[in-house]
Design a protein around this motif. Structure first.
Motif, PDB file in Angstrom:
ATOM      1  N   LYS A   1     -17.803  45.981   9.025  1.00 54.38           N
ATOM      2  CA  LYS A   1     -17.577  44.555   8.840  1.00 54.38           C
ATOM      3  C   LYS A   1     -16.284  44.116   9.536  1.00 54.38           C
ATOM      4  N   VAL A   2     -16.201  42.806   9.797  1.00 54.85           N
ATOM      5  CA  VAL A   2     -14.980  42.190  10.302  1.00 54.85           C
ATOM      6  C   VAL A   2     -14.741  40.907   9.503  1.00 54.85           C
ATOM      7  N   ILE A   3     -13.482  40.467   9.528  1.00 54.09           N
ATOM      8  CA  ILE A   3     -13.108  39.233   8.856  1.00 54.09           C
ATOM      9  C   ILE A   3     -12.836  38.168   9.914  1.00 54.09           C
ATOM     10  N   ILE A   4     -13.452  36.991   9.733  1.00 52.09           N
ATOM     11  CA  ILE A   4     -13.182  35.852  10.606  1.00 52.09           C
ATOM     12  C   ILE A   4     -12.341  34.854   9.810  1.00 52.09           C
ATOM     13  N   PRO A   5     -11.101  34.583  10.223  1.00 52.05           N
ATOM     14  CA  PRO A   5     -10.258  33.613   9.489  1.00 52.05           C
ATOM     15  C   PRO A   5     -10.941  32.255   9.410  1.00 52.05           C
ATOM     16  N   LYS A   6     -10.668  31.526   8.343  1.00 50.37           N
ATOM     17  CA  LYS A   6     -11.346  30.253   8.097  1.00 50.37           C
ATOM     18  C   LYS A   6     -11.092  29.236   9.202  1.00 50.37           C
ATOM     19  N   GLU A   7      -9.972  29.394   9.949  1.00 46.64           N
ATOM     20  CA  GLU A   7      -9.670  28.466  11.045  1.00 46.64           C
ATOM     21  C   GLU A   7     -10.594  28.658  12.240  1.00 46.64           C
ATOM     22  N   GLN A   8     -11.359  29.787  12.261  1.00 45.84           N
ATOM     23  CA  GLN A   8     -12.148  30.120  13.446  1.00 45.84           C
ATOM     24  C   GLN A   8     -13.653  29.898  13.254  1.00 45.84           C
ATOM     25  N   PHE A   9     -14.050  29.215  12.169  1.00 42.37           N
ATOM     26  CA  PHE A   9     -15.482  28.926  11.988  1.00 42.37           C
ATOM     27  C   PHE A   9     -15.638  27.627  11.203  1.00 42.37           C
ATOM     28  N   LEU A  10     -16.852  27.114  11.226  1.00 41.43           N
ATOM     29  CA  LEU A  10     -17.208  25.986  10.364  1.00 41.43           C
ATOM     30  C   LEU A  10     -18.555  26.286   9.731  1.00 41.43           C
ATOM     31  N   ILE A  11     -18.856  25.595   8.657  1.00 39.36           N
ATOM     32  CA  ILE A  11     -20.120  25.806   7.950  1.00 39.36           C
ATOM     33  C   ILE A  11     -20.914  24.502   7.963  1.00 39.36           C
TER      34      ILE A  11
END
Length: 332
Positions: free
Chosen positions: A102-112
């Motif tokens: 697994k990897v973590i994507i910081p919240k600043e780098q995605f949208l839902i």
């Protein structure tokens, strides 16, 4: 009369490190000296944890345009279920990483959008704290003779340790001598004993355990009676009565109680009459002048030396500054 340096050397030579220990709560251990090594009872971190708020996905899903969001993982969750490729979970700092790869994507780098995770920036760093990366179960984390402070207490708590073995503090008894310190039935004492306030503060701050403070008159029989009933002390500290006047009786009385004097005049000013000796292998005596300034000066330097020898470490570090006289000092 001996030099200040030789006086300190005599204390160093004659005071042995204490072998007495006790178990106390970690949270009450500030300033105490470890008597044994401390090994962790757990891995830390306890699991693979996220170091960021964001989303956890499979590393192989980084190139997907959209990834389904199937839940969330909070820091307080003790367990979390894994998910399938093409899926993700919102995760908060300290949350457990489910499964592997697994990897973590910081919240600043995605949208839902419509429960789908859309990655905006695919430059991913390592935001996973690996299980046991700080320390592992049974790993030596704190060594014997460590002086406990805020950092080491927090570390011991993180190691899941509740009780620790520490060197027992030296038991200290203090005797203040002088008729002027004793009140009569009708009058207040001629002098208020401010030395006992200062001695109590320094003894406690320097790592001693003050058991009692007595005030006695300048009478041999009263001092003898008190000395004979004293029990369970590592060092006896007196203030006053150690110079060479008619009523300076402390050394005479104590020598009758098998005190061996190691030095009783030091080439310092103030504090020349300062006296140090031993009753037995592990019981000592520090005689301080009655003058408040002399008492303070001698206590700072000689009691701190005793404490360091008692703990077998540089428990106290007294900083020294060289000062320049602006007038000649004549020989006393």
């Amino acid at each position: 009369m001996i030099s200040f340096t030789n006086a300190l050397n005599l204390i160093q030579k004659n005071v042995s490190k204490s072998l007495k220990s006790e178990f106390i709560s970690v949270t009450e251990s500030f300033g105490r000296i470890l008597a044994s090594n401390l090994y962790s009872k757990c891995d830390y971190p306890r699991e693979n944890l996220s170091s960021m708020d964001g989303a956890v996905i499979f590393k192989s899903d980084l190139q997907l345009k959209q990834i389904e969001v199937v839940g969330e993982i909070k820091a307080g969750d003790s367990f979390t279920t894994d998910f399938n490729r093409g899926q993700s979970k919102i995760i908060f700092t300290g949350g457990i990483i489910p499964g592997k790869n697994k990897v973590i994507i910081p919240k600043e780098q995605f949208l839902i959008s419509k429960n789908k995770l859309i990655i905006k920036d695919r430059k991913i760093q390592n935001f996973i704290r690996i299980k046991g990366s700080d320390f592992k179960k049974k790993e030596l984390c704190l060594s014997k003779n460590t002086k406990m402070n805020c950092r080491t207490i927090a570390l011991a708590a993180a190691m899941r340790i509740n009780k620790i073995e520490v060197i027992k503090k030296p038991n200290v008894i203090v005797i203040m001598t002088g008729d002027e310190l004793i009140s009569s039935d009708k009058k207040n004492p001629l002098v208020i004993s401010t030395n006992q306030i200062m001695i109590k503060k320094i003894v406690n701050d320097f790592g001693g355990s003050l058991k009692n403070i007595y005030i006695v008159k300048d009478k041999i029989e009263e001092l003898e009676k008190l000395i004979k009933k004293l029990r369970d002390f590592d060092i006896l500290i007196t203030s006053g009565g150690i110079s060479r006047g008619k009523y300076d009786l402390v050394k005479k009385v104590l020598c009758n109680q098998k005190l061996k004097i190691l030095f009783d005049r030091v080439s310092i000013k103030p504090g020349k009459p300062t006296t140090f000796g031993k009753f037995s292998k592990n019981r000592y005596f520090l005689g301080l002048p009655g003058n408040p300034v002399s008492c303070f000066t001698s206590l700072i330097f000689f009691f701190s030396k005793y404490i360091n020898c008692f703990y077998g470490s540089d428990y106290l570090n007294i900083s020294k500054t060289r000062l320049i006289l602006n007038n000649d000092l004549k020989k006393n």
